[in-house]
Structures are given as C-alpha cells and as structure tokens.
Design an enzyme around this catalytic site. Structure first.
Site, PDB file in Angstrom:
ATOM      1  N   LEU A 203       0.860  -1.192   0.000  1.00 55.09           N
ATOM      2  CA  LEU A 203       0.000   0.000   0.000  1.00 55.09           C
ATOM      3  C   LEU A 203       0.889   1.232   0.000  1.00 55.09           C
ATOM      4  O   LEU A 203       1.787   1.342   0.833  1.00 55.09           O
ATOM      5  CB  LEU A 203      -0.890   0.045   1.249  1.00 55.09           C
ATOM      6  CG  LEU A 203      -2.129  -0.841   1.313  1.00 55.09           C
ATOM      7  CD1 LEU A 203      -2.725  -0.758   2.708  1.00 55.09           C
ATOM      8  CD2 LEU A 203      -3.152  -0.405   0.278  1.00 55.09           C
ATOM      9  N   HIS A 204       0.631   2.155  -0.916  1.00 55.83           N
ATOM     10  CA  HIS A 204       1.370   3.411  -0.861  1.00 55.83           C
ATOM     11  C   HIS A 204       0.616   4.596  -1.451  1.00 55.83           C
ATOM     12  O   HIS A 204       1.033   5.739  -1.299  1.00 55.83           O
ATOM     13  CB  HIS A 204       2.713   3.282  -1.595  1.00 55.83           C
ATOM     14  CG  HIS A 204       2.589   3.364  -3.091  1.00 55.83           C
ATOM     15  ND1 HIS A 204       2.188   2.302  -3.852  1.00 55.83           N
ATOM     16  CD2 HIS A 204       2.803   4.393  -3.945  1.00 55.83           C
ATOM     17  CE1 HIS A 204       2.164   2.670  -5.125  1.00 55.83           C
ATOM     18  NE2 HIS A 204       2.530   3.925  -5.211  1.00 55.83           N
ATOM     19  N   ARG A 205      -0.509   4.366  -2.132  1.00 60.05           N
ATOM     20  CA  ARG A 205      -1.246   5.459  -2.748  1.00 60.05           C
ATOM     21  C   ARG A 205      -1.788   6.399  -1.688  1.00 60.05           C
ATOM     22  O   ARG A 205      -2.275   5.970  -0.632  1.00 60.05           O
ATOM     23  CB  ARG A 205      -2.405   4.925  -3.583  1.00 60.05           C
ATOM     24  CG  ARG A 205      -1.994   4.061  -4.756  1.00 60.05           C
ATOM     25  CD  ARG A 205      -1.466   4.878  -5.903  1.00 60.05           C
ATOM     26  NE  ARG A 205      -1.116   4.029  -7.034  1.00 60.05           N
ATOM     27  CZ  ARG A 205      -0.573   4.468  -8.163  1.00 60.05           C
ATOM     28  NH1 ARG A 205      -0.306   5.754  -8.299  1.00 60.05           N
ATOM     29  NH2 ARG A 205      -0.275   3.636  -9.139  1.00 60.05           N
TER      30      ARG A 205
END
Length: 386
Positions: A203-205
């Site tokens: 997850l990084h958005r």
C-alpha cells in the site's frame, strides 16, 4: 548522435529505466545521461536499485526534499532541472510514468522547447483526485514522442484529441515485461521469515495512506487473511509514517512522518495491533521478484505490481476503486476491491473459484496486450523520429 537526458526520481522509474538503459548501450548513436530528482532518496528506495540493476549512476543529483507540499516539491524540482537542462542541452528529455518528477521534467522541457519522450503514455484511471492521473495527463499533452504499452493506451490518447500531426504516438509494448523476463533468473529471497504459503501485499497510494480509517479497514482485512495465510507487507515510507513507533528495532525509525489530518482518534496506527501481518522494510526489485514468483496472490494499490502479478501468473486483488490497466480487469486477471473489508476477505477466500488454474487462463486472443522487446523498439523509433 542524439543526446537524451533521462529524468528519474522514484523507485518504479529506476526499475523501468534499467530496460532502456540496457537497450541504449546497443545503439552508439544514442547517449543517455541520467538526472535524479531525489523524489525517493532513502537507500531502500533508491541506491539499491542502481546497484543491483546495474543502472548507470546519475550524472546530476538533486538534493533530497526538505518538506513542503506537492506543488512546492515540483517547483523545487523544476528550478533545479532548468539549470541542468540549460547546461546539458540535450536533444530530448525522457520521462517515465506519472510521478512528480515526471511532471517537473515535462514542464521544464516544454518551456525550453526540448522534445519530450514519455514512456508509458496513455494510461488512465479516470480518478482525477489522484496526483498521478494529473501528472500523466499533463505530460502526455506536452510530449513529442508518446510510447504506449498497449493499444488501449494509444486509443485513450486519440480519444483525447492527440494526433500524429501534433506528436508521435507509438505502441511500444511494455518495458516492465522486458524487465520481468530479464531479471527473473536473478531473483533473491528476502531476509524475512517466510512460510510455505503466503501472499504479497503493498500500500502506498495517497488515497489509501492519507485516510487512516481507510488504511485501517484494509489492514484489518489483511489481518484476517493473515490468520490463515501469511501476509508479507513491505512498507513504503509513506505507509510506515502512519504507524506509531512500537519501540527500538521495529525497522521503521527513519520512516518519513506524515501529518495525520483525518481525525482518526488523532492517533497513529500501531503495528502491534496487526499480529498476523509480516511487516518488512522496502525490498529491492530482485527480492520483490522472488516474492512474486512464490506468492499465492498479490494484494496491492500499486500500478506496476498489478502487471507484474500477471507476468508471473498470480491473481491480483487491487486495493483501489479503479485501475490504469483495464485489460487485466476485463480479462478477469485482477479484481477491484477498493477499501471494503468484507469484500477483500470474501474475494480472497473465493480465489480458487475466481481464478481457475492454470492462471491466467488464455483469455486473450492475439495479440497479447503486454508484449515484450519494448526497449529495442523504443530505441529504434527514437533514432528514426528524432
């Protein structure tokens, strides 16, 4: 002789650049120089990729960012890149994808009347709240050579009014597929506890990490899945910054801090709350390839990992409401999950019914949407057109 200045700044771009960097070395009439914006400056997201992918070191290195919002960061990049471009005087600049570095390089090049080569042009999620969508659309409008990974990407550009009279639109295939094939034999097992059966999650958005409630919902789904199947979760600094420091030695002491503004109990999350998730620091590309080769499935909001999951025949649950890679959705090789806990858990539990072996099924009639040998085609077209 064509002088190209390649502008890089983020982890995915270093990986993609390795493909063209290799290809350019077979074309003596092309010289490539790299400028690094330091958008990603942590060793685990930066130096290690240059080293293990044998990417030519940058001739120009911007200082690491010192805070500020997105527009201020892009403005600082533009100021520094203007000096570099005026000094280097390239025949063209080359940018990848949709990062802030991409946009900064395109804006400065356009103002200085330097042709822009955009790799991965034409991708669209149609979520205009995403900074990446703004970046890629603006860059496409300014570029001279637009290299599209698929026919659908080319059609997106044509539907937006771009024509061959304004620019050159070329379906080049996907350089990420080139890299997946080239580096797969060199994949390395990461030094973390790994069980026989596991899934890879990332997850990084901003849409997932800047909303702690949304992030918590996704992590709760991963926690439930982790009770039965190991969930390996390499942490991007943006994501790690959302967690409270659980004490010495947790591996994230140096992660960037991001201010919590969503009122989620005015607190950070605690990794100790998620006992069934195997958290890890950012991994190298070769370590990520090993996980892709051996994982049962991929759960991610990353664009690149969606395609890489497909390249390695792994089902993908996309932790977003939309994707740039519509071909994967239509073919049933990936499923949109959003941040719906029950949907994520239920879909993962029913994966064997959704994704029948062998995966992926032969859903594509020729031509395959993601073809390889993109690096050579791009190099030849640059020489031909410029």
């Amino acid at each position: 002789m064509i002088k190209i200045l390649t502008i890089l700044g983020a982890r995915p771009q270093f990986i993609k650049a390795a493909c063209l960097n290799r290809a350019f070395k077979h074309y003596p009439n092309i010289t490539e120089t790299i400028a690094h914006t330091a958008q990603h400056h942590d060793k685990n997201l930066n130096t290690i990729f240059f080293e293990e992918l044998h990417l030519t070191p940058p001739a120009y290195q911007l200082p690491p960012p010192i805070g500020g919002n997105r527009l201020q960061t892009i403005a600082r990049m533009q100021n520094a890149l203007e000096t570099i471009l005026r000094t280097h005087q390239p025949d063209a600049t080359l940018v990848y994808g949709d990062t802030n570095s991409t946009l900064a390089g395109a804006l400065v090049s356009h103002q200085l009347n330097i042709p822009i080569i955009h790799i991965e042009a034409g991708l669209r999620s149609y979520n205009f709240d995403m900074p990446e969508e703004k970046n890629r659309i603006t860059t496409d409008k300014l570029a001279t050579l637009l290299f599209c990974p698929t026919e659908l990407a080319k059609n997106n550009l044509l539907n937006e009014g771009l024509t061959e009279s304004k620019c050159h639109i070329i379906v080049s295939g996907d350089i990420m597929k080139d890299n997946a094939r080239y580096y797969a034999p060199y994949a390395k097992k990461p030094p973390i506890p790994i069980k026989q059966n596991f899934v890879l999650a990332t997850l990084h958005r901003a849409q997932n990490t800047d909303d702690l409630k949304r992030l918590h919902v996704i992590l709760e789904a991963l926690e439930t899945i982790g009770g039965k199947t190991q969930v390996i979760f390499p942490m991007h600094p943006r994501t790690a910054g959302k967690f409270r420091n659980d004490g010495p030695g947790d591996g994230f002491e140096n992660a960037s801090e991001f201010e919590n503004t969503d009122g989620f109990e005015n607190k950070k999350l605690q990794k100790s709350h998620y006992k069934h998730i195997t958290f890890a620091p950012p991994l190298s590309y070769l370590q990520t390839l090993w996980l892709l080769q051996h994982a049962q499935a991929v759960l991610t909001d990353s664009g690149g990992l969606q395609k890489e999951a497909y390249f390695f025949n792994k089902p993908c649950l996309i932790l977003r409401e939309e994707s740039e890679y519509e071909e994967l959705i239509k073919a049933g090789c990936a499923v949109l999950m959003g941040a719906d806990k029950e949907k994520i858990i239920e879909t993962f539990g029913n994966m064997r019914d959704l994704f029948h072996p062998p995966f992926p099924p032969h859903l594509y009639s020729p031509p395959e949407p993601y073809v390889g040998d993109s690096g050579n085609l791009i190099a030849k077209k640059i020489l031909e057109i410029l």
